[in-house]
Motif scaffolding. Structure first.
Motif, short mmCIF file in Angstrom:
data_model
loop_
_atom_site.label_atom_id
_atom_site.label_comp_id
_atom_site.label_asym_id
_atom_site.label_seq_id
_atom_site.Cartn_x
_atom_site.Cartn_y
_atom_site.Cartn_z
N LYS A 53 0.83 -1.21 0.00
CA LYS A 53 0.00 0.00 0.00
C LYS A 53 0.86 1.26 0.00
N LEU A 54 2.17 1.08 0.12
CA LEU A 54 3.08 2.22 0.19
C LEU A 54 3.68 2.49 -1.18
N ASP A 55 3.71 3.75 -1.56
CA ASP A 55 4.32 4.16 -2.83
C ASP A 55 5.81 3.78 -2.81
N PRO A 56 6.27 2.94 -3.75
CA PRO A 56 7.69 2.55 -3.78
C PRO A 56 8.62 3.74 -3.84
N GLY A 57 8.18 4.82 -4.48
CA GLY A 57 9.01 6.02 -4.55
C GLY A 57 9.25 6.63 -3.19
N VAL A 58 8.25 6.56 -2.31
CA VAL A 58 8.40 7.07 -0.95
C VAL A 58 9.46 6.27 -0.22
N PHE A 59 9.41 4.94 -0.38
CA PHE A 59 10.40 4.06 0.25
C PHE A 59 11.81 4.39 -0.23
N ARG A 60 11.98 4.52 -1.54
CA ARG A 60 13.32 4.74 -2.09
C ARG A 60 13.89 6.09 -1.65
N ARG A 61 13.06 7.13 -1.66
CA ARG A 61 13.55 8.46 -1.26
C ARG A 61 13.91 8.48 0.22
N ALA A 62 13.03 7.92 1.04
CA ALA A 62 13.28 7.92 2.48
C ALA A 62 14.51 7.09 2.82
N ARG A 63 14.67 5.96 2.16
CA ARG A 63 15.85 5.11 2.41
C ARG A 63 17.13 5.84 2.02
N HIS A 64 17.11 6.51 0.89
CA HIS A 64 18.29 7.25 0.43
C HIS A 64 18.68 8.33 1.44
N GLU A 65 17.69 9.07 1.92
CA GLU A 65 17.97 10.14 2.89
C GLU A 65 18.50 9.58 4.19
N PHE A 66 17.92 8.46 4.65
CA PHE A 66 18.38 7.91 5.92
C PHE A 66 19.76 7.28 5.78
N ALA A 67 20.03 6.65 4.64
CA ALA A 67 21.36 6.08 4.40
C ALA A 67 22.42 7.17 4.39
N ASP A 68 22.08 8.34 3.82
CA ASP A 68 23.01 9.47 3.83
C ASP A 68 23.28 9.95 5.25
N GLU A 69 22.25 9.95 6.09
CA GLU A 69 22.41 10.38 7.47
C GLU A 69 23.32 9.41 8.23
N ILE A 70 23.13 8.11 8.02
CA ILE A 70 23.98 7.12 8.67
C ILE A 70 25.43 7.30 8.22
N LYS A 71 25.63 7.52 6.93
CA LYS A 71 26.98 7.73 6.41
C LYS A 71 27.62 8.96 7.02
N ARG A 72 26.85 10.03 7.18
CA ARG A 72 27.39 11.26 7.77
C ARG A 72 27.82 11.02 9.22
N VAL A 73 27.00 10.30 9.99
CA VAL A 73 27.33 10.01 11.38
C VAL A 73 28.58 9.13 11.45
N ALA A 74 28.67 8.14 10.57
CA ALA A 74 29.84 7.25 10.56
C ALA A 74 31.11 8.02 10.25
N GLU A 75 31.05 8.93 9.28
CA GLU A 75 32.23 9.72 8.93
C GLU A 75 32.66 10.61 10.09
N LEU A 76 31.69 11.21 10.78
CA LEU A 76 32.01 12.06 11.93
C LEU A 76 32.64 11.23 13.04
N ALA A 77 32.07 10.05 13.30
CA ALA A 77 32.60 9.19 14.35
C ALA A 77 34.01 8.72 14.03
N ASN A 78 34.25 8.33 12.78
CA ASN A 78 35.58 7.85 12.40
C ASN A 78 36.62 8.97 12.38
N ALA A 79 36.15 10.20 12.20
CA ALA A 79 37.07 11.34 12.25
C ALA A 79 37.49 11.65 13.69
N ASN A 80 36.78 11.05 14.65
CA ASN A 80 37.08 11.25 16.08
C ASN A 80 37.32 9.89 16.74
#
Length: 277
Positions: A53-80
């Motif tokens: 019942k969920l628009d696949p486009g909503v899933f893909r966009r939300a996943r992309h944004e959240f994956a970017d956030e995880i990557k940003r946190v990982a980069e910050l953590a590894n820099a410290n």
């Protein structure tokens, strides 16, 4: 020499009220300073089919944004990497409970001599193996029920329906009405083959709440049947949680619980004898 790693599983859970989710990734903070992450970024047809019942486009966009956030946190953590307090703060902030479609399961700890390899093993266990092998338990049970109802109850017409009113409603895949009036029976598969005891209790509690609310809004069928799958793990706590929640569901007025492994002949008999009140 072993390194201790804190990890959490990323879940896609677009409908919190049902408790259904798909595992999509792993984040891991290790005592040697590594902050590792891996998220499934390919389009997973089984995810979009399961949450149809969920628009696949909503899933893909939300996943992309959240994956970017995880990557940003990982980069910050590894820099410290030398500041474990800061890293742990980032880890806890990332996996903190939230009401978004993407959230993390309860954290765990594992000892590893090769954290990168362990990350891959956890990813394959929770994302690929879990997803591919289980084939979404509730979808599988739904297919079996659809076949059984068509073969064994030719005199009944079951349809997917939204029961309730404009203020509150719940969707069931199988609803049988007599003369288009009050629904006589509604059937829904529920899988409690979940990662931990709390998830089992939380999912059951949500369904008890939903059914109580549905009754207040005039949508409660005379007979509601939950066809339930027990945890496949031999873990005693998960088994205890399953027994507790199915007992509470069964004690709720107008609700019955039937184990999904019930033989066809017995299942037919149990479904045929709609609840008498």
């Amino acid at each position: 020499m072993s390194t201790f790693c804190n990890y959490a599983v990323l879940r896609f859970q677009p409908y919190p009220e049902t408790g259904e989710f798909a595992n999509l990734g792993i984040v891991m903070l290790c005592s040697d300073g590594q902050f590792l992450q891996r998220v499934e970024t390919r389009t997973r047809k089984r995810v979009t089919d399961f949450f149809d019942k969920l628009d696949p486009g909503v899933f893909r966009r939300a996943r992309h944004e959240f994956a970017d956030e995880i990557k940003r946190v990982a980069e910050l953590a590894n820099a410290n990497a030398g500041d474990f307090v800061l890293q742990m703060g980032l880890f806890k902030h990332l996996i903190a409970p939230s009401e978004t479609m993407f959230r993390f399961g309860p954290p765990g700890t594992i000892a590893s001599s090769d954290p990168v390899r362990t990350l891959d093993e956890l990813f394959n266990r929770y994302v690929h193996h879990d997803f591919d092998q289980r084939e979404e338990a509730e979808t599988t049970i739904k297919r079996r029920l659809n076949t059984l109802l068509k073969e064994q109850f030719a005199d009944r017409v079951y349809r997917e329906e939204r029961l309730g009113d404009e203020l509150y409603h719940v969707t069931f895949p199988f609803v049988w009405r007599h003369n288009e009036h009050t629904p006589l029976q509604a059937i829904r598969p529920l899988s409690f083959d979940l990662d931990d005891p709390k998830s089992i209790l939380d999912k059951g509690d949500r369904w008890i709440m939903q059914m109580n609310r549905l009754a207040k809004h005039g949508g409660m069928p005379e007979d509601t049947v939950f066809v339930c799958q027990a945890p496949r793990s031999q873990d005693a706590k998960r088994a205890q949680s399953y027994r507790e929640i199915t007992a509470e569901l069964s004690s709720t007025r107008h609700i019955r619980v039937i184990p999904q492994e019930t033989p066809v002949a017995q299942m037919r008999e149990m479904l045929g004898e709609t609840m008498r009140h």
